[in-house]
Write an enzyme that holds these catalytic residues in place. Sequence first.
Site, PDB file in Angstrom:
ATOM      1  N   ALA A  50      37.575  52.286  32.767  1.00 36.29           N
ATOM      2  CA  ALA A  50      36.857  51.969  32.792  1.00 36.29           C
ATOM      3  C   ALA A  50      35.858  54.187  33.234  1.00 36.29           C
ATOM      4  CB  ALA A  50      35.523  51.313  33.382  1.00 36.29           C
ATOM      5  N   VAL A  52      33.561  53.712  35.780  1.00 30.11           N
ATOM      6  CA  VAL A  52      33.190  53.687  36.985  1.00 30.11           C
ATOM      7  C   VAL A  52      34.465  54.089  37.834  1.00 30.11           C
ATOM      8  CG1 VAL A  52      32.816  51.187  36.657  1.00 30.11           C
ATOM      9  CG2 VAL A  52      31.327  52.241  38.095  1.00 30.11           C
ATOM     10  N   TYR A  53      36.032  53.265  38.047  1.00 29.49           N
ATOM     11  CA  TYR A  53      36.736  53.280  37.860  1.00 29.49           C
ATOM     12  C   TYR A  53      37.329  54.958  38.850  1.00 29.49           C
ATOM     13  CZ  TYR A  53      37.533  48.892  35.896  1.00 29.49           C
ATOM     14  OH  TYR A  53      37.269  47.670  35.377  1.00 29.49           O
ATOM     15  N   SER A  54      37.084  54.628  40.042  1.00 35.22           N
ATOM     16  CA  SER A  54      36.826  54.105  41.406  1.00 35.22           C
ATOM     17  C   SER A  54      35.762  54.478  42.370  1.00 35.22           C
ATOM     18  CB  SER A  54      37.969  53.568  42.267  1.00 35.22           C
ATOM     19  OG  SER A  54      38.896  54.648  42.205  1.00 35.22           O
ATOM     20  N   ASP A  64      37.667  59.075  37.928  1.00 38.45           N
ATOM     21  CA  ASP A  64      39.398  58.897  38.792  1.00 38.45           C
ATOM     22  C   ASP A  64      40.446  58.824  38.396  1.00 38.45           C
ATOM     23  OD1 ASP A  64      38.058  59.698  41.601  1.00 38.45           O
ATOM     24  OD2 ASP A  64      36.587  58.162  40.956  1.00 38.45           O
TER      25      ASP A  64
END
Length: 315
Positions: A50, A52-54, A64
Amino acid sequence: MNMRRLGKTGLSISPIVFGGNVFGWTADEKTSFAILDAFFDAGLNTIDTADVYSTWVPGNKGGDSEEIIGRWLKQSRISRDKAVIITKVGSDMGQGKTLKEAYILKAVEGSLRRLQTDYIDLYLSHWPDSDTPHEETLGAFAKLKQQGKIGAIGCSNYDADLLQASFDAAEKAGLPRYDVLQPEYNLYERASFEGQLTELCIRQNIGVITYFSLAAGFLTGKYRSKADTQGRAREGRVSQYFDAKGLRILAALDQVSAETGAKPAEISLAWLLRKKGVTAPIASATSLSQLESLVKSATLSLSNDAMALLDEAGA
């Protein structure tokens, strides 16, 4: 390795999906590359991540995990068409959770750049957004599909009512529907998926890829008390499972382990693979030995008695 058809997407995915949330968190780049090499060498082919990770890791900015996967894809001997890449949009990357069209059309470019690819096989709405009509979100996905930037679409964390509402909106507006659901589901957390949501997914031929399949590591059996989790990266998540139900589940896993010789993590994933409506669970590894266990779970066959014991323990 027997692949599984993912609903109506046309994708064939491995029975275990690798959870890329560990990349750039509990697995550094060198380790991540080695694990991905071994994962594909074992005949598995699907990676979940995703944008949004991490972000929860101090110093990380988000993206990332996607960046590590992208660098691995660039140098890997695995051709792009042999890998199924799943990523998600809509989590809080500094602007709050949103599925607005303008945001999605911008966010996908960031994911494509970080993944170093021209297309994403499966793109998911990460969280529901009550401020954005389904038609707007699905309209954005339709544009991206037409441009060839994404293949199939799906959603995560939708309940039965919300998923049905998205189907209704798609049909009325002549837009593509979500063909995949990513729910939280494991031996401990069952109520939100079993029942109405399971039946809807089966009825509509929705591919289901479960997350938190090992309950943040609790179902691996390596944590036997809250004290075991202290100082660990997953301490806050794992400690919540140490109640009467959690201890019953661990005891049942130990019993099945003694009977089969399989590890608790392997049994927990094999249980999911036999559950009604589930296509494949997501699971992570931070070492080659852990990955070996994930691979074994893909072919582990549990008896009806073992399934009944585990079902009862987690009821």
